[in-house]
Design an enzyme around this catalytic site. Structure first.
Site, PDB file in Angstrom:
ATOM      1  N   LYS A 184       0.818  -1.207   0.000  1.00  0.00           N
ATOM      2  CA  LYS A 184       0.000   0.000   0.000  1.00  0.00           C
ATOM      3  C   LYS A 184       0.860   1.270   0.000  1.00  0.00           C
ATOM      4  O   LYS A 184       2.067   1.205   0.208  1.00  0.00           O
ATOM      5  CB  LYS A 184      -0.947  -0.020   1.208  1.00  0.00           C
TER       6      LYS A 184
HETATM    7  C1  LIG Z   1      -9.904  -3.569  -1.404  1.00  0.00           C
HETATM    8  C2  LIG Z   1      -9.206  -4.181  -0.240  1.00  0.00           C
HETATM    9  N1  LIG Z   1      -9.816  -4.193   0.951  1.00  0.00           N
HETATM   10  C3  LIG Z   1      -9.230  -4.726   2.043  1.00  0.00           C
HETATM   11  C4  LIG Z   1      -7.984  -5.263   1.976  1.00  0.00           C
HETATM   12  C5  LIG Z   1      -7.391  -5.878   3.203  1.00  0.00           C
HETATM   13  O1  LIG Z   1      -6.301  -5.155   3.672  1.00  0.00           O
HETATM   14  P1  LIG Z   1      -5.380  -5.770   4.826  1.00  0.00           P
HETATM   15  O2  LIG Z   1      -4.424  -6.705   4.155  1.00  0.00           O
HETATM   16  O3  LIG Z   1      -4.683  -4.585   5.428  1.00  0.00           O
HETATM   17  O4  LIG Z   1      -6.260  -6.454   5.785  1.00  0.00           O
HETATM   18  C6  LIG Z   1      -7.294  -5.281   0.768  1.00  0.00           C
HETATM   19  C7  LIG Z   1      -5.956  -5.861   0.693  1.00  0.00           C
HETATM   20  O5  LIG Z   1      -5.227  -5.762  -0.213  1.00  0.00           O
HETATM   21  C8  LIG Z   1      -7.922  -4.719  -0.377  1.00  0.00           C
HETATM   22  O6  LIG Z   1      -7.324  -4.723  -1.573  1.00  0.00           O
END
Ligand SMILES: Cc1ncc(COP(=O)(O)O)c(C=O)c1O
Length: 386
Positions: A184
Site C-alpha cells: 500500500k
Molecule cells: C480492497 C481491499 N480491501 C481490504 C484489503 C485488506 O487489507 P489488509 O491486508 O490490510 O487487511 C485489501 C488488501 O489488499 C484490499 O485490496
C-alpha cells in the site's frame, strides 16, 4: 534490456523508518503504546478527521467498523464484487450476508445505479471500495444510504492519499478503513486504521480491538496504569504494535510525496500507451485526487492474438511482474457455493476480469524501470496485434 526481474511491488523504506524501529526496540515497549497513539494523532491530522483507531490490518478495521455500527446475524451488507475477499468476508464473520453488486466499466468502482436494486428490508450498510485509489461516486452512494438509512463503511485500502470533490477520503462515510499492508501507499508491514467523526464508534472500535477490555487497557503495564481491568465485551486482538506504528509515523510523513510519485508514473504510462488502441488506460473522473495504488490496463482482446494470461506471461518473459485486481468475488468458489452466484449475475465484472492487468506502480521504481514497463507493454502489443 536488463535481465533483472522487476517485481510488481517493492516498499519504499528509508533510514528514518529503520532508526524509528530501532529506537522503539531499544525503548523496551514493543506492543501498542505511545508510538501507536502518536501514529493515530498524526493520521487524524493528515486526514482531517476526529478519530483514528490503529489496528493490525484493514480487514480488522472493517470488522471493527461493522461491529461498531451494530451489524448482526441475518443482516445484509452491500459490497462490490470487484474487490478483495476481505471486504466481504468481514460481513460473513457476523453471519450476515454480503450482497454483491457489479462495477462500472470505466472506473471499476461499484455501480450506484445497481446498489438501489440490491437493497432489501435486511440491508444495513454499504461498503464502497475505492478501486485502485480512485473514489467511488460518493454523492450517489450517500444519497442512497440516507434514503434507506444505511451505514456507509468505506473500504479505503487503496485510497491514501485521495480526495473526492475536495473532501479527503477518511472524512466522508460513517467509518473509513485504510490498509498499511506491504504493497500500500504507506506500510507498517501489516496494519490498518479506522477513521470516524463519531466518538462512540471510535471508543467502541478501540475497546473491541483489544479484547473488549475497559479503555486504555494497554496502559495497564505502565506506571500510570492499573492492574485492574474489566472485560466489557468478547473483543478481538487487533491492536497495532508500536514497532509497526514506528514505521507508520515515518511513512506518513512521506505519504504525499509517495502519492505524487505514483501519479507521475501513471502519467508516464498514460502517455506511453496513448497511441495503442489494443489497450485501454485507466479512466480518471474529474475533481478527484487518485491515490494510484493500482494502474490497471484493460486489453481489447479482439485486437490481440493472445489472451490476458498470455499477455502476463509475455511481460514476465521480459522481466516485468504484474498482477490482476481482482478476480471478482462472485467467481470464487466460496461465494459461488455459498450464495449461488453465477458469472452472468455480474456481467460487467465477469467480462472486464478477462481483460485486466495491473502494472507495477510504486515510488521506488526508477525512470528506466518505468520506461521498461512501457517498452514491455508496447513490444507485447506490437508482437501480438491482429
Ligand atoms: C480492497 C481491499 N480491501 C481490504 C484489503 C485488506 O487489507 P489488509 O491486508 O490490510 O487487511 C485489501 C488488501 O489488499 C484490499 O485490496
Amino acid at each position: 534490456m536488463s535481465n533483472t526481474f522487476l517485481p510488481f511491488h517493492q516498499p519504499e523504506i528509508g533510514p528514518e523508518e529503520i532508526s524509528s524501529v530501532v529506537e522503539t526496540l531499544e525503548s523496551g515497549w514493543l506492543t501498542s503504546g505511545s508510538k501507536a497513539k502518536i501514529f493515530e494523532e498524526d493520521f487524524s491530522r493528515f486526514i482531517g478527521c476526529q478519530y483514528s483507531v490503529a489496528v493490525n490490518s484493514c480487514t480488522a478495521a472493517l470488522h471493527l467498523a461493522l461491529e461498531a455500527v451494530g451489524i448482526e446475524e441475518g443482516d445484509e451488507v452491500i459490497v462490490p464484487t470487484m474487490t478483495f475477499t476481505a471486504t466481504a468476508e468481514v460481513v460473513v464473520y457476523f453471519k450476515a450476508k454480503p450482497v454483491l453488486v457489479d462495477c462500472r466499466p470505466n472506473t471499476l468502482n461499484i455501480d450506484p445505479d445497481l446498489i438501489e436494486r440490491a437493497i432489501t428490508t435486511k440491508t444495513k450498510a454499504i461498503i464502497p471500495v475505492h478501486f485502485g485509489g480512485q473514489s467511488c461516486d460518493m454523492d450517489a452512494i450517500l444519497r442512497i444510504a440516507r434514503k434507506h438509512k444505511l451505514y456507509v463503511i468505506e473500504d479505503a485500502a487503496h485510497a491514501l492519499p485521495a480526495k473526492y470533490h475536495g473532501k479527503t477520503i477518511g472524512t466522508i462515510g460513517d467509518i473509513t478503513c485504510f490498509s498499511f499492508y506491504a504493497t500500500k501507499t504507506i506500510t507498517t508491514g501489516e496494519g490498518g486504521m479506522a477513521t470516524t467523526q463519531n466518538p462512540d464508534w471510535a471508543a467502541r472500535m478501540r475497546m473491541m480491538s483489544l479484547h473488549g477490555i475497559s479503555q486504555d487497557a494497554w496502559k495497564r503495564y505502565t506506571k500510570e496504569g492499573s492492574w485492574y481491568y474489566e472485560v466489557v465485551r468478547p473483543g478481538f486482538k487487533y491492536n497495532l504494535t508500536d514497532i509497526g506504528a514506528a514505521i507508520g509515523i515515518e511513512q506518513l510523513k512521506k505519504c504525499d510525496a509517495f502519492g505524487a510519485a505514483r501519479a507521475r508514473i501513471a502519467a508516464t504510462y498514460d502517455q506511453g500507451f496513448s497511441d495503442l488502441s489494443e489497450i485501454e488506460t485507466p479512466v480518471c473522473e474529474s475533481d478527484l485526487q487518485h491515490a494510484w495504488h493500482l494502474y490497471v490496463i484493460q486489453l481489447n482482446l479482439d485486437q490481440l492474438k493472445i489472451d490476458r494470461h498470455q499477455f502476463i506471461e509475455a511481460l514476465k518473459e521480459q522481466g516485468i511482474g504484474t498482477s490482476v485486481h481482482f478476480i471478482p468475488l462472485h467467481l470464487h468458489r466460496y461465494y459461488r457455493e455459498s450464495f449461488g452466484s453465477t458469472p452472468e449475475d455480474f456481467p460487467m465484472a465477469t467480462e472486464i476480469y478477462q481483460r485486466i492487468i495491473s502494472l507495477p506502480i510504486y515510488p521506488k521504481m526508477t525512470g528506466s524501470q518505468i520506461a521498461r514497463v512501457v517498452e514491455g507493454v508496447r513490444n507485447t502489443v506490437k508482437h501480438y496485434r491482429r
